[in-house]
Enzyme design. Structure first.
Site, PDB file in Angstrom:
ATOM      1  N   SER A   1      42.958  41.682  35.058  1.00 21.39           N
ATOM      2  CA  SER A   1      43.214  43.075  35.002  1.00 21.39           C
ATOM      3  C   SER A   1      43.861  43.596  33.905  1.00 21.39           C
ATOM      4  O   SER A   1      43.190  43.614  32.916  1.00 21.39           O
ATOM      5  CB  SER A   1      44.247  43.221  36.461  1.00 21.39           C
TER       6      SER A   1
ATOM      7  N   HIS B   1      40.068  44.524  37.606  1.00 21.99           N
ATOM      8  CA  HIS B   1      40.847  45.551  38.342  1.00 21.99           C
ATOM      9  C   HIS B   1      40.625  46.839  37.565  1.00 21.99           C
ATOM     10  O   HIS B   1      41.053  47.145  36.426  1.00 21.99           O
ATOM     11  CB  HIS B   1      42.221  45.148  38.850  1.00 21.99           C
TER      12      HIS B   1
ATOM     13  N   ASP C   1      45.837  38.151  42.253  1.00 22.89           N
ATOM     14  CA  ASP C   1      44.560  37.905  42.509  1.00 22.89           C
ATOM     15  C   ASP C   1      44.182  36.866  41.558  1.00 22.89           C
ATOM     16  O   ASP C   1      44.322  36.822  40.475  1.00 22.89           O
ATOM     17  CB  ASP C   1      43.882  39.288  42.474  1.00 22.89           C
TER      18      ASP C   1
END
Ligand SMILES: C[S@@+](CC[C@H](N)C(=O)[O-])C[C@H]1O[C@@H](n2cnc3c(N)ncnc32)[C@H](O)[C@@H]1O
Lengths: 198, 276
Positions: free
Chosen positions: A18, A45, A138
């Site tokens: 991300s 992301h 994540d």
């Protein structure tokens, strides 16, 4: 890692990240040669309603062709597929890609866990995965699924990461993962994943 | 190579889908397995089962849990005027074609709780086509269909709906179409006086009418390629010559067996026109 079965052949690479992941990817994806024989699936992301500029941007900088993943698209070697904003990207057992708008996982859609878990299901031990810099956890469960299926795990060195939460969570979940510096990843992948020409 | 545990789980998943089909005639056997599996893992945990086999036993012996299981198996995300650009192109480029027909039929396949249906009904009213149109709104989820028939949405969602409606080229204010009461927006029942709601599955039911426009948005991505082909085949058979098919923003006929039967009408908005 030294007791690699000689017959092991990698069939796909998955990457997740991300915050800061674009910068990290730009340090190794452009170095992968056109003949890189694995497909690469990537989740980064992104804000949900932004149009994805990631694929065109990476495509202009890479030797491999980079595109936004389409639903039910057959997976081809040497192509880099990017999850579109606001959709999960999954690998189906018959090696086509799927998109879905199932709920967010850890507040994220696309989710790295969703990609990695489905890819681990499809490819088993023929999968390699990299968790890059990022500000969430994540990817940790996904990388663990990959390791449990016998795949090869790499995690960006948290010391080099713009945001260390993601690589740290991945390392907590997968202590055996190899810690890597983005500038070394291309050489490492070529050495470890691509069979030497005989 | 797969681990033995992963192989067992695949077998169990397959048997569970078969059990649901044989017992209840809901056919999920040709859904995209990867996302179906994720939803089933959630259902499994939710019902406190440790394996899909245990879940299968529960499903077979306790019909009462079917509705809950169905709500895990189908994805119900929806929004009014979702992807406003789609509705704008419908308004500016498809409506002129539709105007040439004295009467119109529209099929909203996989209408979920009705957001898309009301969007189309409002658009058709604003474009003066409502009186000549019959809408078929179909889904497999009966809870969702009941919500569609009620046309009541949480007031908290209305701001988003209003922005989307404006962006679709609205001719009136969205508030003209609903009344607010007790935290809910109740849509005007006249919007559904020309709507037939029906339980219909793209997995095994047949064509039921000849239509001029099919909207099937964000449904096909949950199907595998064979089932997508079946569904698009139904749309093809249902559409009049030169009829229109609207898909979701990440759906296309690119990998479909029926790609050759349709022309791309709006590539960016995923609108297709059946060839003549
Ligand atoms: C994500 S919703 C899409 C709602 C709406 N079309 C939209 O785009 O906002 C998907 C819908 O497809 C329905 N569905 C799933 N399988 C179906 C089938 N075999 N036949 C008809 N509808 C189905 C689900 O019940 C759900 O309501």
């Amino acid at each position: 890692m030294n007791h690699e079965p000689a017959h092991r052949q990698f069939r796909a690479l998955v990457i997740g990240g991300s915050a800061g992941a674009l910068g990290a990817m730009l340090r190794f994806l452009p170095l992968l040669p056109r003949r890189f024989p694995l497909p690469v699936m990537i989740v980064v992301h992104l804000p949900p309603d932004g149009e994805s500029l990631l694929a065109p941007l990476l495509n202009s900088r890479c030797q491999l062709s980079v595109k936004e993943a389409e639903d039910k698209e057959p997976i081809l070697p040497g192509v880099v597929y990017i999850a579109p904003p606001n959709y999960h990207l999954l690998v189906e057992p018959d090696f086509v890609l799927s998109l879905s708008q199932d709920e967010c996982v850890l507040y994220s859609r696309p989710s790295i866990d969703v990609l990695f878990e489905s890819a681990a299901d499809a490819y088993g031990d023929a999968l390699a995965g990299i968790i890059l810099t990022g500000a969430s956890s994540d990817g940790a469960a996904g990388l663990k699924a990959l390791v449990d299926a016998g795949g090869r795990a790499y995690v960006q060195d948290p010391a080099t990461a713009e945001a260390s939460a993601m690589p740290e969570a991945a390392l907590d979940a997968c202590p055996t993962a190899q810690i890597v510096d983005p500038s070394q990843i291309a050489a490492l992948l070529l050495r470890e994943l691509v069979p030497a020409p005989s | 190579m797969k681990t033995a545990a992963a192989e067992t789980e695949d077998i169990e998943l397959h048997l569970l889908m078969e059990a649901i089909f044989q017992k209840y005639h809901y056919d999920f056997r040709d859904y995209s397995p990867a996302s179906l599996k994720r939803r089933l893992l959630q259902a499994r945990d939710r019902f406190g089962c440790t394996t899909f086999s245990a879940l299968q036993e529960r499903v077979l012996h306790d019909p009462g849990m079917l509705p809950q299981l169905l709500s895990h198996l189908t994805v119900q995300v929806s929004e009014m005027f979702r992807d406003p650009g789609f509705f704008r192109v419908l308004r500016t480029e498809v409506v002129p074609h539709l105007r040439t027909y004295p009467s119109l039929k529209v099929w909203i396949a996989g209408c979920s709780s009705g957001e898309e249906l009301y969007s189309l009904a409002i658009l058709f009213r604003e474009e003066g086509l409502e009186e000549r149109t019959l809408f078929y709104a179909t889904d497999i989820n009966s809870t969702a269909l009941r919500k569609a028939e009620a046309g009541v949405y949480d007031l908290a969602r209305i701001a988003q709906f209003t922005t989307n409606h404006q962006r679709s080229g609205a001719k009136r204010s969205l508030s003209d179409y609903y009344t607010a009461a007790y935290g809910a927006a109740v849509f005007d029942k006249s919007l559904r006086k020309r709507v037939v709601f029906s339980d219909h599955t793209l997995a095994s039911d047949a064509v039921f009418a000849e239509v001029h426009l099919v909207c099937c948005r964000n449904v096909l991505i949950y199907f595998n390629r064979e089932l997508q082909n079946r569904a698009v085949g139904l749309f093809k058979d249902s559409l009049v010559r030169k009829g229109f098919l609207g898909l979701g923003s990440k759906e296309s006929l690119h990998f479909s067996a029926h790609a050759g039967d349709f022309a791309e009408f709006s590539r960016s908005e995923r609108i297709y026109q059946k060839r003549g």
